[in-house]
Design an enzyme around this catalytic site. Structure first.
Site, short mmCIF file in Angstrom:
data_model
loop_
_atom_site.label_atom_id
_atom_site.label_comp_id
_atom_site.label_asym_id
_atom_site.label_seq_id
_atom_site.Cartn_x
_atom_site.Cartn_y
_atom_site.Cartn_z
N ARG A 198 0.69 -1.28 0.01
CA ARG A 198 -0.21 0.08 0.17
C ARG A 198 0.82 1.26 -0.16
O ARG A 198 0.30 2.28 -0.23
CB ARG A 198 -0.68 -0.05 1.21
CG ARG A 198 -2.16 0.79 0.98
CD ARG A 198 -3.26 0.46 1.89
NE ARG A 198 -2.88 -0.38 2.98
CZ ARG A 198 -2.67 -0.01 4.21
NH1 ARG A 198 -2.27 1.26 4.35
NH2 ARG A 198 -2.56 -0.76 5.25
N ASP A 206 -8.87 17.12 -16.51
CA ASP A 206 -9.30 15.67 -16.72
C ASP A 206 -8.74 15.54 -18.19
O ASP A 206 -9.68 15.94 -19.14
CB ASP A 206 -10.68 15.25 -16.57
CG ASP A 206 -10.99 13.68 -16.67
OD1 ASP A 206 -10.10 13.28 -17.73
OD2 ASP A 206 -11.79 13.09 -15.93
N LYS A 226 -9.18 3.82 -19.91
CA LYS A 226 -9.52 4.09 -21.18
C LYS A 226 -8.17 4.08 -22.02
O LYS A 226 -7.80 2.86 -22.37
CB LYS A 226 -10.14 5.75 -21.27
CG LYS A 226 -11.14 5.85 -20.22
CD LYS A 226 -12.27 4.70 -20.38
CE LYS A 226 -13.50 4.99 -19.31
NZ LYS A 226 -13.42 5.51 -17.99
C1 LIG Z 1 -13.44 11.71 -18.58
C2 LIG Z 1 -13.38 10.63 -17.21
N1 LIG Z 1 -12.88 10.78 -16.04
C3 LIG Z 1 -12.95 10.15 -15.09
C4 LIG Z 1 -13.58 8.81 -15.22
C5 LIG Z 1 -13.69 7.61 -13.97
O1 LIG Z 1 -12.90 6.81 -14.35
P1 LIG Z 1 -12.97 5.19 -13.81
O2 LIG Z 1 -13.95 4.60 -14.58
O3 LIG Z 1 -11.70 4.51 -14.31
O4 LIG Z 1 -13.18 5.10 -12.21
C6 LIG Z 1 -14.14 8.31 -16.40
C7 LIG Z 1 -14.98 7.15 -16.65
O5 LIG Z 1 -15.34 7.03 -17.63
C8 LIG Z 1 -14.15 9.37 -17.44
O6 LIG Z 1 -14.61 9.23 -18.81
#
Ligand SMILES: Cc1ncc(COP(=O)(O)O)c(C=O)c1O
Length: 406
Positions: A72, A191, A216
């Site tokens: 961890r 993001d 992704k």
């Molecule tokens: C732009 C974006 N940020 C964050 C997330 C969250 O990620 P996770 O599904 O890996 O928790 C997603 C999930 O679809 C996303 O599309």
């Protein structure tokens, strides 16, 4: 076409870093593929030394020097992925988590632990990020605004400004440099899941925190769930401390797969973006499609609104996979109002430009003509051409209302 060929990190081109970062020591060790270290704990006969290393971690959050201590606290295979992603995003460090949501949670906890619970955010965000902020699940309070309203929305207890660009699911873009300027000393979290560092590196524009759902494009094959925050070493230390205390760690196998995914990231994004641009062109010219959203910076995501029933399109695809998520080698399509953004209040969702007729497609590596044939069949019968009927608009980065067709 989109300028990604010129992207260079401090020393080497992005394509080179993608293949080599996080692996610099391998040849000296006589290895080619990176080792996977699955240990949860590590033997040590020196408890005094361990006490000192844990005290140092509690103070700074820096990775303990020397051998690992406990899973961890950090893992060598995961650390390779973190090193590589930081190199690609042009930041000092990166901290990996079990999912994108775990990564966002850690950022909010870091700021809340400093008494900075107020967040300023721009819609749309991914539905669950929106929900986490709106529901105040972590004790935070959110003010939603547009990019022009950020400076005015800041308060003395504002700990974070959050944007997505291109945003999920409308692909709306914000001017990251202008937004970072408006934030003043408040950290901007961008993001970058949709753009990836291949198309855009938000830290270069002033974002202090760059978040990815690594599930992704970074993983890229739909078989690993992960999140990561690229940032300066000081913030990374706090994130590691939160990760240690709350436990949202990334599994080493996932770290291995992500490192492997990064090596093909530029090639995958470039190839999928070319196909996506072609499909966006064909959709724009199609009378069954009311509006196409495709970002100025390009990329492999397309959103489009249909005149007909979007559920019929989802039910009609055969080659394209009808599934949420994105960034995989195969093409996925989903209906945001039903899935990715269902958890957002319907009025808030529509107000953010996520219409009930919007479909979001993540273009993969298949042949463009094969994908078009599938989409063409799923879109159903073409209306008979009317005299004077024009084609639909492709909107590039305009606010939803302004770009909408009358
Ligand atoms: C732009 C974006 N940020 C964050 C997330 C969250 O990620 P996770 O599904 O890996 O928790 C997603 C999930 O679809 C996303 O599309």
């Amino acid at each position: 076409m989109h300028g990604y060929d010129e992207v260079r990190t401090a020393s080497r081109a992005l394509a080179t870093e993608a293949v080599h970062a996080g692996r610099d020591d391998l040849a000296r060790q006589g290895l080619h593929a990176p080792p996977i270290d699955l240990s949860t704990t590590y033997p040590s006969y020196d408890s005094r030394g361990e006490a000192a290393r844990i005290d140092a971690f509690a103070t700074t959050g820096a990775e303990p020097d020397g051998p690992p201590v406990y899973g961890r606290l950090g893992n060598p295979t995961v650390a390779r992925f973190e090193t590589a992603l930081a190199r690609l995003e042009g930041t000092e460090a990166a901290v990996a988590f079990a999912s994108g949501m775990a990564a966002l949670t850690a950022v909010l906890l870091v700021r809340a632990s400093m008494g900075l619970r107020h967040v300023v955010a721009v819609r749309p965000l991914y539905g669950c990020s929106d929900h986490l902020l709106t529901a105040g699940l972590l004790g935070s309070e959110v003010t939603w605004t547009d990019p022009a309203g950020i400076a005015e929305a800041l308060r003395p207890d504002t700990g974070l400004v959050m944007v997505e660009s291109p945003a999920n699911p409308t692909l709306a873009e914000v001017d990251l440099r202008a937004v970072a300027h408006a934030c003043g000393s408040v950290p901007l979290l961008a993001d970058n899941t949709f753009a990836t560092p291949v198309l855009q590196r938000p830290a270069e524009h002033g974002a202090r925190l760059v978040l990815h759902s690594a599930t992704k494009y970074l993983g890229g094959h739909g078989d690993v769930m992960a999140g990561v925050v690229a940032c300066d070493e000081e913030f990374a230390g706090r994130l590691r401390q939160v990760r240690f205390a709350t436990g949202g760690v990334l599994h080493p196998l996932a770290g291995y797969l992500l490192l492997r995914g990064l090596s093909t990231l530029p090639v995958r994004v470039r190839a999928a973006a070319e196909t996506a641009a072609e499909l966006a062109r064909r959709l724009t010219a199609d009378p069954r499609v009311a509006r196409v959203h495709y970002p100025r910076i390009g990329g492999a995501m397309i959103a489009f609104e249909v005149h007909g029933d979007p559920h019929e399109v989802i039910a009609g695809v055969r080659l394209i996979t009808p599934a949420v998520s994105l960034g995989s080698v195969d093409t996925l399509i989903q209906h945001p109002a039903s899935i990715s953004h269902r958890i957002v209040d319907a009025d808030d969702r529509r107000g953010a430009g996520v219409s009930d007729r919007l479909l979001r497609m993540s273009v993969g590596l298949e042949d463009a003509d094969d994908l078009w044939a599938d989409l063409d069949a799923a879109l159903g019968v073409r209306p008979r051409p009317e005299r004077g009927a024009g084609n639909c608009a492709t909107s590039h980065n305009e606010p939803a209302a302004a770009a909408a067709r009358p």
